[in-house]
Design a protein around this motif. Structure first.
Motif, PDB file in Angstrom:
ATOM      1  N   TYR A  25       0.835  -1.072   0.063  1.00  0.00           N
ATOM      2  CA  TYR A  25      -0.026  -0.149   0.048  1.00  0.00           C
ATOM      3  C   TYR A  25       0.783   1.325   0.271  1.00  0.00           C
ATOM      4  N   ARG A  26       2.087   0.995   0.624  1.00  0.00           N
ATOM      5  CA  ARG A  26       2.805   2.271   0.521  1.00  0.00           C
ATOM      6  C   ARG A  26       3.521   2.647  -0.763  1.00  0.00           C
ATOM      7  N   ILE A  27       3.982   1.603  -1.657  1.00  0.00           N
ATOM      8  CA  ILE A  27       4.790   1.696  -2.657  1.00  0.00           C
ATOM      9  C   ILE A  27       3.850   1.758  -4.073  1.00  0.00           C
ATOM     10  N   VAL A  28       2.752   0.994  -4.089  1.00  0.00           N
ATOM     11  CA  VAL A  28       1.989   0.891  -5.310  1.00  0.00           C
ATOM     12  C   VAL A  28       1.450   2.220  -5.684  1.00  0.00           C
ATOM     13  N   PRO A  29       0.486   2.921  -4.717  1.00  0.00           N
ATOM     14  CA  PRO A  29      -0.076   4.041  -5.320  1.00  0.00           C
ATOM     15  C   PRO A  29       0.921   5.348  -5.570  1.00  0.00           C
ATOM     16  N   VAL A  30       2.029   5.469  -5.024  1.00  0.00           N
ATOM     17  CA  VAL A  30       3.227   6.186  -5.483  1.00  0.00           C
ATOM     18  C   VAL A  30       3.549   5.928  -6.984  1.00  0.00           C
ATOM     19  N   MET A  31       3.689   4.717  -7.330  1.00  0.00           N
ATOM     20  CA  MET A  31       4.164   4.235  -8.555  1.00  0.00           C
ATOM     21  C   MET A  31       3.109   4.671  -9.393  1.00  0.00           C
ATOM     22  N   MET A  32       1.741   4.464  -9.378  1.00  0.00           N
ATOM     23  CA  MET A  32       0.892   4.785 -10.052  1.00  0.00           C
ATOM     24  C   MET A  32       0.546   6.209 -10.207  1.00  0.00           C
ATOM     25  N   SER A  33       0.733   6.991  -9.391  1.00  0.00           N
ATOM     26  CA  SER A  33       0.806   8.461  -9.654  1.00  0.00           C
ATOM     27  C   SER A  33       1.781   8.792 -10.400  1.00  0.00           C
ATOM     28  N   VAL A  34       3.078   8.323 -10.154  1.00  0.00           N
ATOM     29  CA  VAL A  34       4.190   8.796 -10.971  1.00  0.00           C
ATOM     30  C   VAL A  34       4.060   8.405 -12.250  1.00  0.00           C
ATOM     31  N   VAL A  35       3.381   7.287 -12.605  1.00  0.00           N
ATOM     32  CA  VAL A  35       3.262   6.825 -13.981  1.00  0.00           C
ATOM     33  C   VAL A  35       2.333   7.876 -14.704  1.00  0.00           C
ATOM     34  N   ILE A  36       1.360   8.270 -13.911  1.00  0.00           N
ATOM     35  CA  ILE A  36       0.376   9.424 -14.522  1.00  0.00           C
ATOM     36  C   ILE A  36       1.033  10.395 -14.886  1.00  0.00           C
ATOM     37  N   ILE A  37       1.664  11.041 -13.885  1.00  0.00           N
ATOM     38  CA  ILE A  37       2.529  12.234 -14.113  1.00  0.00           C
ATOM     39  C   ILE A  37       3.698  11.922 -15.315  1.00  0.00           C
ATOM     40  N   ALA A  38       4.488  11.104 -15.348  1.00  0.00           N
ATOM     41  CA  ALA A  38       5.449  10.589 -16.342  1.00  0.00           C
ATOM     42  C   ALA A  38       4.516  10.933 -17.666  1.00  0.00           C
ATOM     43  N   ASN A  39       3.428  10.456 -17.851  1.00  0.00           N
ATOM     44  CA  ASN A  39       2.883  10.297 -18.925  1.00  0.00           C
ATOM     45  C   ASN A  39       2.532  11.809 -19.417  1.00  0.00           C
ATOM     46  N   GLU A  40       1.748  12.578 -18.571  1.00  0.00           N
ATOM     47  CA  GLU A  40       1.316  13.870 -18.643  1.00  0.00           C
ATOM     48  C   GLU A  40       2.791  14.815 -19.275  1.00  0.00           C
ATOM     49  N   LEU A  41       3.681  14.483 -18.279  1.00  0.00           N
ATOM     50  CA  LEU A  41       5.075  15.170 -18.590  1.00  0.00           C
ATOM     51  C   LEU A  41       5.761  15.090 -19.954  1.00  0.00           C
ATOM     52  N   SER A  42       5.610  14.000 -20.456  1.00  0.00           N
ATOM     53  CA  SER A  42       6.090  13.523 -21.829  1.00  0.00           C
ATOM     54  C   SER A  42       5.522  14.198 -22.804  1.00  0.00           C
ATOM     55  N   ALA A  43       3.791  14.051 -22.658  1.00  0.00           N
ATOM     56  CA  ALA A  43       3.236  15.077 -23.693  1.00  0.00           C
ATOM     57  C   ALA A  43       3.611  16.438 -23.617  1.00  0.00           C
ATOM     58  N   ALA A  44       3.768  16.988 -22.366  1.00  0.00           N
ATOM     59  CA  ALA A  44       3.855  18.461 -22.234  1.00  0.00           C
ATOM     60  C   ALA A  44       5.401  18.723 -22.992  1.00  0.00           C
ATOM     61  N   ALA A  45       6.127  18.025 -22.438  1.00  0.00           N
ATOM     62  CA  ALA A  45       7.679  18.311 -23.136  1.00  0.00           C
ATOM     63  C   ALA A  45       7.612  18.195 -24.532  1.00  0.00           C
ATOM     64  N   LEU A  46       7.039  17.342 -25.182  1.00  0.00           N
ATOM     65  CA  LEU A  46       6.811  17.316 -26.671  1.00  0.00           C
ATOM     66  C   LEU A  46       6.203  18.324 -27.247  1.00  0.00           C
ATOM     67  N   THR A  47       5.125  18.935 -26.518  1.00  0.00           N
ATOM     68  CA  THR A  47       4.503  20.114 -27.077  1.00  0.00           C
ATOM     69  C   THR A  47       5.391  21.331 -27.001  1.00  0.00           C
ATOM     70  N   LYS A  48       6.787  21.155 -26.128  1.00  0.00           N
ATOM     71  CA  LYS A  48       7.659  22.307 -26.200  1.00  0.00           C
ATOM     72  C   LYS A  48       8.828  21.950 -26.917  1.00  0.00           C
ATOM     73  N   GLY A  49       8.758  21.028 -27.813  1.00  0.00           N
ATOM     74  CA  GLY A  49       9.686  20.587 -28.943  1.00  0.00           C
ATOM     75  C   GLY A  49      10.656  19.927 -28.451  1.00  0.00           C
ATOM     76  N   LEU A  50      10.876  19.174 -27.320  1.00  0.00           N
ATOM     77  CA  LEU A  50      11.800  18.207 -27.136  1.00  0.00           C
ATOM     78  C   LEU A  50      11.827  17.256 -27.921  1.00  0.00           C
TER      79      LEU A  50
END
Lengths: 194, 241, 516
Positions: free
Chosen positions: B174-199
């Motif tokens: 219960y300690r690790i799994v929600p952290v990873m889920m959150s992080v994965v979701i954030i990572a997906n959104e971050l990738s999209a945002a970075a790509l729109t900034k020309g990375l």
């Protein structure tokens, strides 16, 4: 689908994110090693807990080299936390092999992924290299600290510790991989986050 | 006119990288032994000096005091007294004396260098992009992971989830799994945002951080290079004293 | 200048669930319906995801914008607004795979053959969630990021940053750590970063979702500057009030098609009632802090907080002055009522809730209920908090298991557990989802799962942290109805919110948090 072989930005971001998770786990475990007697436990806890993020990462690996980069990053991270640069050559080799394993299963074999997790975990052994192999030099410098003390420390970090620690890394890495696989099925696949 | 100067640290990031490599080699790796002892002593004290100069007075002084206390304690406590407690103390003391300077060095570098400067230094040293980008993502994610970790910890406290009630394995899950889920979701959104900034374009990236060596840099680089040179020479049995 | 002609989009779900002998397979680009629903917070795309093969999100969409026009896209959750923005900035189909039909042109040029980084030279995007749109750790680097990627000369980049900082009045925000800024400040930096690139087209995806009254007005001022510079702007929003008067056109979408278009002359005469009848939020701005609600009425019984304070401790090496400290001498919260807690962004509303709930160690003061002083441990047993990010409080692999978790440690028979859980699930319309993984549900459903846990935990005080941020009109109304029914069932509700419509719909009392 990205058909090129080189790593694109999304891949690099994924590598960075999961390496960050494993680095955080490492940072949490490191304080245990301040007592040399407990230092061997690095090779137990870090592979065990990094199994989950690693297995999740493997599901996003579709190109050769991603695990190698991750291993290099972990070695560089250890460098930044003052644990020396000896992990770097080790990480290159283990990362390479792990990449090969995952690719051999065409990126969809669970068993090979667990094997890759096991091999990848060998990077933990890197921090011990100076303590075990250069022990003589190390203690020569600090000869004023009493016979018994030196012998005790040498006892703990004798040469035979090396294979023991390596075995620990492999075993607990595999265990971590198995746990990771189960957690993946139970949570990440069921919820569709994968 | 806006300038981005090295206001976060008076050293060029490349010098800091050199220090990061040199200190552990000598302190943890024991390179040089008795022969290079003065250098080792110097390196042990260096982190505190740097902290002091960069205006972190309290940590510098308190850290130095702890260090000196340990050295002093090591000198007055009889060496040959046996017993488990004594040995444990000695081991602890030994580790602290060597690890502390390295750890403080690393902490100093982390605190005084922005991620951007670090990446700029690595790019100047011709480190390839497939290392620099994940590296900067790593450091960008540390605070995020800690925030998520803490927030989930609070939620667990609120729900009354303790190892006693769900078992050790359940607690860790219960300690690790929600952290990873959150992080994965954030990572997906971050990738999209970075790509729109020309990375990820085929263009060579530029960098606004300007790097340059100052007096302090030359001094420290000279120190490290000398130490390393002497060490390498000593491997071939060439010693100067 | 910007043209979408007969554009349709069919989402293709790429993830494959594995058979026992094969290893895990995933959709690598990170796209999934959950990523989408996570981003918009409440998109009910769960119907599509159940079939596992995707669905038609957008159908024959047409949009024609001249240079300098400002268009506002709105509609219920899941109507396709975000999809339109992603088609314009190129994320679809390059990052979110699927089949695109029709033609998208920017400046007369079809972008379907263009790479993402090429499109990013003409189109800049500001996203909804501050925590996931920044690549860097400090503000100046973030503002320079996009230009660095384009390979511009560093001197030029620094000059542009200087100009933008002056224009948007954010010189004080330069060279700061992004993690220490408030939500409003972060969005300002996000907008500034887009401005530095100088793109002609600017897209904003629900930019005000996490912003309070003052911060959203600041955002409006930024958009006014852009409009005066002749930028072509497309905004997707639920909250219409803060930018009313700016758009030249309002496009209302429904289920992937355009339901109605309102031009400028119509927009000038529309009233909140007309908008409400169309299922949209109001266009009249109201500051929650100034709303006319008492904090406590004579007849109320209450719990009282005395000398309630929180101090954030800095570590030895940290020199930041950021603090969410607060201190209140005498606060009373009415029992059996819905109390709204408002205040500016960054003032510590969430910290206040955490302290109330007994989750913060640095909290001092006395919380007294019915003449009994409650310490942190006891508060944790009486208060239940539904957090702003519901993902943080869902742990199990199925909704049913999640509810069972609420019963641990209490002496209840299995039959009783089953009965209570079933009752609660049916009341919240979740019974049919009881075997689903909580994270596979939509945002609104997850919120209801959290509420279900609150009900099963049998706690009298329910705290909500921004329950309606990012929600459309109908979802906001259903949250409001839910809160009222919980109150009528005897619970005491405390809601941290900046949503004036929610306060108007269901709150009885109001507390304003002020800076120490």
């Amino acid at each position: 689908m990205d058909r090129s072989k080189s790593l694109n930005s999304t891949d690099l971001i994924n590598i960075g994110v999961f390496t960050a998770i494993i680095a955080v786990i490492t940072l949490i475990v490191i304080p245990i090693g301040f007592l040399p007697v407990l230092m061997p436990l690095y090779c137990v806890f870090i592979p065990l807990f990094s199994g989950i993020p690693f297995m999740l990462f493997v599901t996003r690996v579709r190109k050769f080299g991603m695990i190698t980069v991750m291993s290099i990053l972990m070695a560089l991270f250890l460098l930044c936390t003052g644990m020396g640069w000896y992990t770097l050559p080790l990480a290159l080799i283990t990362g390479f092999i792990a990449d090969g394993l995952v690719k051999a299963g065409n990126y969809s074999s669970l068993k090979l992924s667990i094997a890759a997790c096991s091999v990848f975990s060998l990077w933990c052994f890197g921090s011990y290299i100076p303590l075990i192999f250069m022990a003589d030099q190390f203690w020569a410098e600090n000869a004023q600290y009493g016979e018994e003390f030196i012998n005790d420390s040498k006892d703990i970090f004798r040469l035979w510790m090396a294979p023991a620690l390596i075995a620990c890394c492999l075993v607990f890495g595999a265990l971590g991989g198995v746990i990771g696989g189960r957690v993946l099925k139970k949570h990440f696949i069921r919820s569709g986050i994968l | 006119m806006l300038t981005v100067d090295r206001s976060f640290g008076f050293l060029d990031p490349r010098t800091k990288l050199l220090l990061l490599v040199t200190l552990p080699t000598f302190l943890l790796g024991g390179a040089g032994g008795e022969y290079l002892k003065p250098f080792c002593m110097g390196f042990s004290v260096l982190p505190f000096v740097l902290l002091f100069i960069s205006r972190n007075y309290l940590p510098a002084v308190s850290g130095f005091l702890v260090f000196m206390l340990m050295q002093f304690a090591g000198m007055i406590i009889p060496r040959d007294a046996g017993g488990l407690v004594h040995n444990v103390f000695l081991i602890l003391y030994e580790v602290l004396c060597l690890l502390l300077p390295c750890g403080i060095m690393a902490a100093f570098i982390m605190r005084t260098t922005t991620v951007g400067e670090f990446i700029a230094a690595m790019e100047k040293l011709k480190v390839p992009q497939f290392i620099t980008i994940p590296f900067s993502v790593m450091f960008r994610f540390f605070p995020t992971i800690m925030e998520e970790y803490r927030s989930i910890g609070r939620a667990m406290k609120m729900r009354g989830i303790t190892p006693g009630k769900v078992g050790i394995a359940g607690f860790i899950e219960y300690r690790i799994v929600p952290v990873m889920m959150s992080v994965v979701i954030i990572a997906n959104e971050l990738s999209a945002a970075a790509l729109t900034k020309g990375l990820g374009g085929k263009i060579k990236r530029t960098c606004i951080h300007r790097l340059g060596f100052g007096f302090a840099d030359f001094l420290l680089i000279a120190l490290c290079v000398t130490a390393l040179l002497l060490f390498v020479l000593s491997l071939f049995d060439v010693r100067l004293w | 200048m910007l043209k979408l002609k007969d554009v349709s989009f069919t989402y293709v779900c790429q993830s494959g669930y594995i058979a026992e002998d094969r290893g895990p397979v995933s959709n690598v680009t990170g796209t999934s319906e959950t990523a989408k629903s996570a981003q918009s917070g409440t998109a009910d795309i769960s119907e599509n995801s159940e079939s596992g093969t995707g669905g038609r999100i957008l159908n024959s969409f047409n949009l024609n914008l001249k240079k300098g026009e400002f268009v506002l896209l709105t509609g219920a959750s899941g109507c396709g607004k975000t999809t339109v923005l992603r088609l314009i900035n190129g994320l679809i189909p390059r990052y979110y795979p699927g089949k695109v039909e029709g033609c998208i042109e920017i400046n007369g040029e079809d972008i379907s053959g263009r790479e993402l980084y090429e499109i990013s030279r003409s189109v800049g995007t500001v996203f909804q969630n501050p925590r996931s749109q920044f690549f860097n750790v400090d503000t100046t680097s973030e503002m320079a990021f996009a230009c660095e990627n384009q390979g511009l000369d560093p001197k030029e980049i620094l000059k542009r940053i200087s100009v933008t900082a002056g224009k948007f009045n954010i010189e004080k925000l330069l060279n700061r750590n992004l993690f220490k800024l408030s939500g409003g400040e972060k969005q300002k930096i996000a907008c500034a970063a887009t401005d530095v690139t100088g793109t002609e087209v600017i897209l904003l995806d629900e930019p005000s979702a996490n912003l309070d009254h003052d911060a959203s007005l600041d955002l409006r001022r930024l958009m006014e500057k852009w409009k005066s510079e002749g930028k072509t702007i497309v905004v997707s929003e639920h909250r219409l009030a803060y930018l009313w008067g700016l758009p030249d056109r309002l496009v209302i979408m429904k289920n992937g098609i355009i339901d109605r278009v309102m031009e400028k002359n119509e927009l000038d005469t529309v009233t909140p009632e007309i908008l409400a009848s169309m299922g949209l939020r109001t266009n009249v701005m109201e500051n929650p802090v100034n709303m006319d609600l008492p904090d406590i009425a004579e007849a109320d019984t209450s719990i009282s907080l005395r000398n309630f304070s929180f101090r954030y401790h800095n570590g030895i090496f940290r020199k930041s002055k950021y603090s969410r400290n607060f201190g209140y001498d005498d606060v009373r919260i009415a029992l059996n009522r819905i109390t709204a807690v408002t205040g500016a962004n960054g003032i510590g509303k969430t910290t206040f809730l955490n302290c109330l709930c007994g989750l913060e160690d640095n909290c001092r003061g006395v919380v007294e209920y019915d003449c009994i002083k409650l310490d942190s441990r006891e508060r944790r047993k009486k208060f239940f908090m539904v957090m702003q990010d519901v993902n943080h409080q869902l742990f199990s692999e199925s909704v049913w298991e999640e509810l069972m978790l609420c019963f641990t440690g209490r002496n209840i028979s299995d039959a009783e557990k089953d009965r209570t859980a079933s009752e609660v699930l049916k009341k919240l319309d979740l019974y049919e989802y009881r075997d689903r993984h909580p994270m596979s549900l939509s945002g609104g459903q997850k919120q209801r799962v959290a509420i279900a846990c609150a009900l099963c935990s049998d706690r009298d005080f329910l705290l909500f942290d921004e329950p309606t941020s990012g929600l459309d009109q109908s979802h906001m109304l259903s949250v409001s109805a839910l809160l009222k029914s919980l109150r009528d069932a005897g619970k005491t509700i405390v809601v941290v919110t900046h949503d004036s419509e929610l306060i108007r719909c269901c709150c009885d009392r109001k507390i304003v948090l002020k800076r120490l």
